[in-house]
Design an enzyme around this catalytic site. Structure first.
Site, short mmCIF file in Angstrom:
data_model
loop_
_atom_site.label_atom_id
_atom_site.label_comp_id
_atom_site.label_asym_id
_atom_site.label_seq_id
_atom_site.Cartn_x
_atom_site.Cartn_y
_atom_site.Cartn_z
CG ASP A 131 -95.24 -38.62 -74.48
OD1 ASP A 131 -96.19 -38.95 -73.74
OD2 ASP A 131 -95.13 -37.48 -74.98
CD GLU A 155 -86.40 -20.33 -66.03
OE1 GLU A 155 -85.50 -21.17 -66.11
OE2 GLU A 155 -87.12 -20.00 -66.98
CG ASP A 182 -92.13 -31.33 -62.61
OD1 ASP A 182 -92.75 -30.26 -62.50
OD2 ASP A 182 -91.24 -31.50 -63.44
CG ASP A 232 -92.33 -26.92 -60.39
OD1 ASP A 232 -93.29 -26.88 -61.16
OD2 ASP A 232 -91.15 -26.96 -60.77
CG HIS A 292 -89.08 -24.51 -71.62
ND1 HIS A 292 -87.97 -25.29 -71.76
CD2 HIS A 292 -89.52 -24.72 -70.37
CE1 HIS A 292 -87.74 -25.93 -70.64
NE2 HIS A 292 -88.68 -25.61 -69.77
CG HIS A 340 -82.41 -28.79 -66.83
ND1 HIS A 340 -81.49 -28.16 -66.06
CD2 HIS A 340 -83.47 -27.97 -66.87
CE1 HIS A 340 -81.96 -26.99 -65.65
NE2 HIS A 340 -83.17 -26.86 -66.13
CG ASN A 341 -82.01 -31.66 -73.36
OD1 ASN A 341 -81.83 -32.47 -72.47
ND2 ASN A 341 -82.98 -31.78 -74.25
#
Lengths: 996, 274
Positions: free
Chosen positions: A737, A547, A342, A504, A247, A320-321
């Site tokens: 992309d 997180e 971001d 962030d 990730h 954010h799957n």
């Protein structure tokens, strides 16, 4: 003693929430109930007097016009079953937080440490139900047991027990703050067990690299001098696992790939990212020379391009799957508020000007059996749509562009793409605002929310496939208001130049943000015990990688710290100094005065050799359908308009505020009844200027079933043609992309890895091939590489998907063009050539085929069309323009006609066709999805001038707009092959999702 | 002549401050200050220095306790640093001084929940109406036709002929009152100055989507008896230029958007009365 305050609606007031639940019970669970009413419950765990409780209940907690309150006395009555749903301990409870604050204002004293308010909802269900039915309603609809808990009562039990007993879901952790070491001098099997059991997602090779590091005599020596043992601490191991996670590290995109193109020719590719993505941008920028408008690409949280001399444009799209698969609402909400950080954390910070959303789901009306643990696609749909709605709307950022894509394979993992653009002044106090730096000695400051156990192992967990044991703690729920407050403060601090660097806290938490910041200056020293916690008892490693949302990390010069902290306090934002940036070369974590992690930055960030991944392309061969010609295709056109991928998404889009901030120029819906689908959005971010930002996107996962190269080529072309259609300029345009793939790394579970990797290679080659011709630099992007579900027996892999977002500028937004036809008598032109390219089309999908003739993109021809069209648009020659995509010409013509409220008469014989004469048929001309085509209408007086503007490109006049609101298409034989009233076509298009 | 000064409050979830300030400027205000609520609570900014207060759109505190509830509570109880007064005291003094308040969307919800609208009999701290969840159960962003009551005391809607077309963007816009007497009074006094209607502005409608939320009597906006305090769910600040209209690419429209009249009327009133 905790108290329950229950808020009921007065009897005569309708309960829309209850009514919705009633509908959903019928729809999802096929159970009929007579009525559902709801009650809001606040469990107040604080020392309040009876009088104070009454004040709170009568004041902020209830609305005297429509509600009643009840304190420590059950309000529920007149039901057969009652289900109460509340959060599990530690799950973010935004309403509870606001309720606690409201008590503070009311009483003039904030709640004490450890006090709190917790919310839950009671559903009062009337109807003939069994206990099992009630259970089904609770677990199948009302409660996501991953983050929520529930209790069920029948009326008798409820009465006998005197209602629901107060329950306080407070995190009760034993305050056992300790640091453990992990012995890596063990067998390979044991190393893998450590990785697996700890959700570290590290491979055996990676574990061995870590093992080797700790064996290094110099390392051992240095550790000894610091009082550290030879074995890594859990803090160190977790920090490495996070830093090296797929990730965060993008190991697949930086791997060494051996690519066999299927003809036996092999090619060695060192990093797809460097070889194609970065190279695209480098080559485009070099070719643009002094017209280069890229300011900051790939190195920050988002890409930055020039907007004009005074302003710079920032854009990022994220996915954010995995969290959305587990908790659709919370996962998606966190996705949108996460991507907001971001652009905000890019350069010195940007004001956020719009969001974009693209969701990929399985059919919400799916009726087959699903593997355990997978939520029904409809629940995912509802939850994701609502999560992004709340995140976007509450943050005050307009959602201007997006789409919904459906494919059965997204049942394995939904894709939730969220994008955010921002605008920053070109300079702040004389310094370029897209640049930032850290000077050793600057203070490490964290602002925003507090740290809890939420989102622990998010980064490593999303680097694995989804399985039955995916961790609960990996899910977070975002809080747009805490973030909005923080942004309100930080943007003012930015303008006063109170900080030097901002980034962030997303995946990987402090470990990631501080780790990356340390690279800027060469080290850090941070005391984890200073971090503000939601509740006591977090281990140092948990603090490091949590997180927990709504946090930014900053570098504040010591001379500014007092003003920074004072301002934060005034704006009600928590800010904490955690340590100092250094140039020691070390990522140095302390807990109090004890060192708990001591990692050389060189090892953290460069210690990992590239993965070696094989890729072998083998072109799939699908059955080529023989389609018999028909006398009439009206039914086919209507069926296409009613397909999930094409039908109107208005019921979703209207739930998103697309106009806040006041700059909306081309809205998601347009036309005589405000219901035609726009191709792209135009926004004026500066209200006293007419310069516009244009944003569009392309996505066509189904084409991957034939060739991912063409899937990518078509996504790029679709993104650009949508952008161009409304008036976006080719002179200032950039691409982003976002790759979502199923795991392409060869392993026991992924025997087809080399094929999937070859698909990835091919998609990357297309990126380079097309973006360089289009002179479209890539400025940012993201990859999500483990979009599979596997429970040991069933494996579901998503189709390889590239979302290609396009952002750029139009000098004068008043020249924007929309897709609705404008008046009878206008001439209809089809720009671009049509070929026999029905492969993987929506038309063949409806007939149950894939086929093989996937649309090929001719970049030079496309560019010529777009340039000529752009000039015609600027000259005011274009009345309407609609892009051709899913469903081809037939669908585009129908949409333009019914959006404009006029008919269209078209003649297929006039369409510019390319290819074998034998393949030229009505079906191909109507439904082929050949790329780079636009359907344009032009006022009759301007037709000659328009044709002159388009000279040298492939285009044809194919008909006219008619007063009679009917779509009539003449086939190649001269007979009418499509004939339908606008109203019928529109009804077919609006029907499928209108009630969702 | 006095400088016409508008104030737009932001913070805690207010989202429309930029376009509201922009509309004030276009409407003729000499100054349009965006102030964070923190600046009011610390006393850096005082309402007393302004003529026109904008409580504009957003999600105050996430609308977590119901739309604008938490802010209504905050304004009622929070005190201004260094002064012996609460923020609400500044607001009631502002009204008593003959000044203007416009609440849009979340700002309308706030005014209603503080009791500042309809404020029958000049009682500005007694809640008698509310705005709650749309009947359709969903947030709605769509444009609506709003019939104007020409007999209304609202100074903001003066000069509007027939009605005005504006966007609504809310999940909690259904207007309700505490009892029949309140409804009767606000209708009799023509305080219900804006109502959802059909395209021709002929009659109020209860039909979705023309009436997007199921409001009682199709009420979209109301004012107090002075006509100086007004709240509405639709967004006038979102239509100050023709390119904001959903059909500007197909209709002949004047350069200026129809929502600007609210701000022009406010500026005109301030200039004539202060």
């Amino acid at each position: 003693m905790p108290h329950r305050i229950e808020i009921t609606l007065k009897d005569e007031v309708r309960d829309p929430r209850g009514e919705r639940i009633k509908r959903e019970i019928a729809h999802f669970l096929h159970l009929e109930v007579a009525e559902v009413r709801t009650i809001d419950v606040y469990t107040v765990d604080a020392a309040l007097s009876a009088e104070e409780l009454t004040q709170v209940a009568a004041g902020p907690f209830s609305d005297p016009v429509i509600q009643n309150y009840s304190i420590d006395k059950p309000a529920a009555a007149g039901f057969d079953y009652l289900v109460e749903v509340g959060f599990r301990a530690g799950v973010t409870d935004n309403v509870g937080r606001t309720a606690g604050e409201a008590i503070g204002y009311l009483l003039g004293r904030p709640l004490a440490v450890g006090e709190g308010v917790y919310t839950s909802v009671q559903y009062l269900i009337s109807g003939k139900l069994s206990q099992a039915d009630a259970e089904k309603i609770a677990t199948g609809l009302l409660c996501n047991t991953l983050i929520q808990r529930y209790q069920i009562f029948d009326a008798a039990t409820f009465k006998a027990q005197g209602g629901v007993a107060p329950f306080v879901p407070k995190v009760q952790v034993e305050a056992k703050v300790e640091v453990n070491t992990v012995n890596l001098e063990v067998s390979d099997e044991e190393l893998m067990r450590i990785s697996r059991d700890g959700v570290l997602a590290l491979t055996l090779d990676e574990m061995k690299i870590i093992q080797a590091h700790y064996r290094d005599p110099q390392v051992v020596e240095k550790r000894k001098s610091l009082g550290l043992g030879a074995a890594p601490t859990d803090v160190e191991l977790e920090a490495l696992a996070q830093t090296w996670s797929e990730h965060c590290k993008h190991k697949i995109f930086s791997a060494d790939v051996t690519y066999d193109d299927g003809t036996g020719k092999t090619e060695k590719i060192n990093s797809l990212f460097k070889s194609y993505i970065q190279k695209t941008t480098a080559d485009v920028r070099a070719a643009q020379g002094d017209k280069d408008y890229c300011l900051s690409v790939f190195k920050d949280n988002a890409g930055v391009i020039k907007f004009n001399d005074d302003w710079s444009l920032v854009f990022k799209v994220e996915t954010h799957n995995s969290p959305s698969a587990l908790d659709p609402y919370g996962g998606a909400l966190t996705g949108i508020v996460g991507v907001n950080r971001d652009p905000f954390g890019t350069g010195k910070g940007a004001k956020l000007i719009f969001n974009t959303d693209v969701f990929c789901f399985a059919d919400p009306f799916y009726e087959k059996e699903l593997p355990k643990r997978l939520l029904h696609p409809r629940r995912i749909y509802e939850g994701v749509v609502e999560g992004v709605e709340h995140g976007g709307n509450k943050s005050g950022i307009p959602t201007v562009n997006g789409s919904l894509v459906f494919d059965e394979r997204f049942a394995g993992k939904p894709l939730v793409f969220c994008g955010t653009a921002g605008l920053m002044p070109a300079t702040i106090k004389g310094e370029a605002s897209h640049k930032k730096k850290i000077i050793p000695g600057d203070l490490i400051v964290m602002t925003g929310g507090r740290i809890g156990k939420d989102g622990i192992h998010g980064a490593t967990f999303s680097s694995e496939e989804l399985n039955e044991n995916s961790p609960v703690s990996a899910v977070q729920i975002g809080d747009p208001i805490t973030q909005k407050r923080m942004f309100d403060f930080l943007i003012r601090a930015r303008d006063k130049a109170l900080y030097r660097f901002i980034t962030d806290n997303g995946a990987g938490g402090l470990s990631s943000s501080i780790g990356e910041m340390s690279e800027e200056c060469g080290g850090c020293q941070l005391d984890l015990s200073k971090a503000p916690l939601k509740y006591p008892g977090l281990a140092p490693w948990e603090i490091l990688i949590s997180e927990a949302q709504e946090r930014m990390s900053l570098a504040v010069p010591p001379e500014q710290i007092d003003e920074f902290m004072e301002m934060a306090k005034r704006y009600g934002v928590e800010a904490t100094v955690l340590g100092t940036f250094t140039d020691s070369g070390i990522f140095h974590m302390l807990y109090g005065d004890k060192t708990v992690a001591y990692l050389p930055l060189s090892f953290m960030h460069a210690g990992l050799p590239p993965m070696q991944i094989p890729a072998r392309w083998e072109k799939p061969v699908h059955e080529e359908p023989k389609l018999a010609p028909a006398a009439d295709y009206t039914t086919d056109v209507k069926a296409l308009l009613s397909s999930l991928n094409i039908c109107s998404k208005e019921s979703v889009v209207r739930r998103y505020d697309h106009e806040v901030q006041g700059g909306s120029v081309v809205k998601p819906f347009t036309g005589v009844d405000n219901d035609g689908p726009s191709d792209a959005a135009v926004v004026r971010p500066i209200l006293d200027s007419f310069e516009g930002v244009v944003v569009g996107h392309g996505i066509c996962p189904r084409y991957s079933d034939i060739d991912a190269y063409d899937m990518a080529a078509n996504a790029i072309d679709e993104g650009l043609r949508n952008y161009v259609a409304v008036g976006g300029s080719l002179d200032l345009v950039a691409g982003l992309d976002n790759f979502c793939w199923s795991d392409p790394v060869l392993s026991e579970r992924t025997p087809d890895g080399p094929y999937k990797m070859a698909q990835l290679v091919r998609a990357n080659k297309a990126l380079y091939d097309y973006c360089t011709v289009f002179s479209m630099p890539l400025i940012s992007g993201k990859d999500s590489m483990k979009n599979d579900f596997y429970d040991g027996t069933t494996k579901i892999s998503i189709p390889p998907t590239l979302l290609f977002s396009v952002i750029g500028k139009m000098e004068d937004a008043r020249l924007a063009v929309t897709m609705d036809v404008k008046r009878a008598g206008d001439q209809v032109y089809l720009l671009g050539a049509t070929a026999n390219e029905l492969g993987a089309s929506e038309y063949l999908a409806q007939k149950g085929f894939v086929g093989n003739n996937v649309p090929k993109v001719d970049a030079q021809a496309a560019l010529a069309t777009y340039r000529a069209y752009g000039a015609a648009l600027k000259a005011g020659l274009v009345a309407s323009c609609h892009d051709l995509s899913d469903g081809g010409l037939a669908v585009a013509a129908a949409e333009s006609a019914f959006a404009g409220g006029f008919g269209m008469e078209l003649d297929l014989a006039q369409v510019a066709y390319q290819g074998e004469a034998a393949d030229r048929s009505d079906i191909v001309l109507l439904f082929s999805e050949s790329a780079s085509r636009l359907l344009v209408t032009v006022c009759a007086e301007k037709a000659a001038e328009f044709e002159k503007a388009m000279a040298g490109t492939t285009f044809a006049k194919i008909g006219a707009v008619t007063a009679e609101p009917t779509l009539k298409v003449k086939g190649l034989t001269g007979n009418v092959v499509v004939n339908a009233a606008n109203a019928e076509l529109k009804a077919a298009w609006q029907e499928p999702l209108k009630d969702l | 002549m006095t400088k016409a000064k508008a104030l737009v409050i932001t913070g805690n979830g207010t989202n429309c401050e930029t376009e509201a300030a922009h509309a004030c400027k276009l409407g003729g205000f000499d100054e349009a200050r965006i102030a964070h609520i923190a600046e009011l609570l610390t006393g850096e900014v005082s309402l007393d220095d302004y003529h026109f207060l904008n409580l504009t759109g957003g999600f105050l505190d996430g609308d977590d306790l119901g739309s604008a509830k938490a802010q209504a509570n905050r304004l009622r109880y929070a005190t201004v640093e260094g002064k012996e007064e609460r923020l609400v005291d500044q607001i009631t003094r502002f009204i008593a001084d003959g000044k203007l308040i416009l609440g849009v969307c979340n700002g309308f919800q706030l005014l209603v929940k503080m009791g500042m609208l309809p404020a029958l009999g000049g009682n500005y701290l007694n809640q008698t109406a509310t705005l709650t969840y749309n009947e359709c159960g969903r947030f709605q962003d769509r444009w609506c036709y709003l019939k104007v009551d020409p007999a209304s005391p609202s100074l903001y809607t003066r000069g509007i002929e027939g009605g005005v077309y504006l966007p609504v963007r809310h999940g909690e816009g259904k207007f309700l009152v505490d009892d029949a007497k309140t409804l009767e009074a606000i209708e009799a006094k023509h305080l219900t100055c804006l109502k959802y209607s059909g395209k021709d502005y002929a009659a109020p409608t209860m039909e979705f989507p023309e009436n997007p939320n199921g409001s009682l009597n199709a009420i979209a906006g109301i004012c107090d008896e002075t006509g100086r305090v007004m709240g509405l769910m639709p967004h006038p600040e979102a239509f100050v230029h023709r390119t904001q209209h959903p059909r500007w690419t197909r209709e002949e429209l004047p350069e200026e958007g129809a929502g600007l009249i609210f701000f022009k009327n406010a500026a005109k009133y301030v200039k004539e009365n202060f």
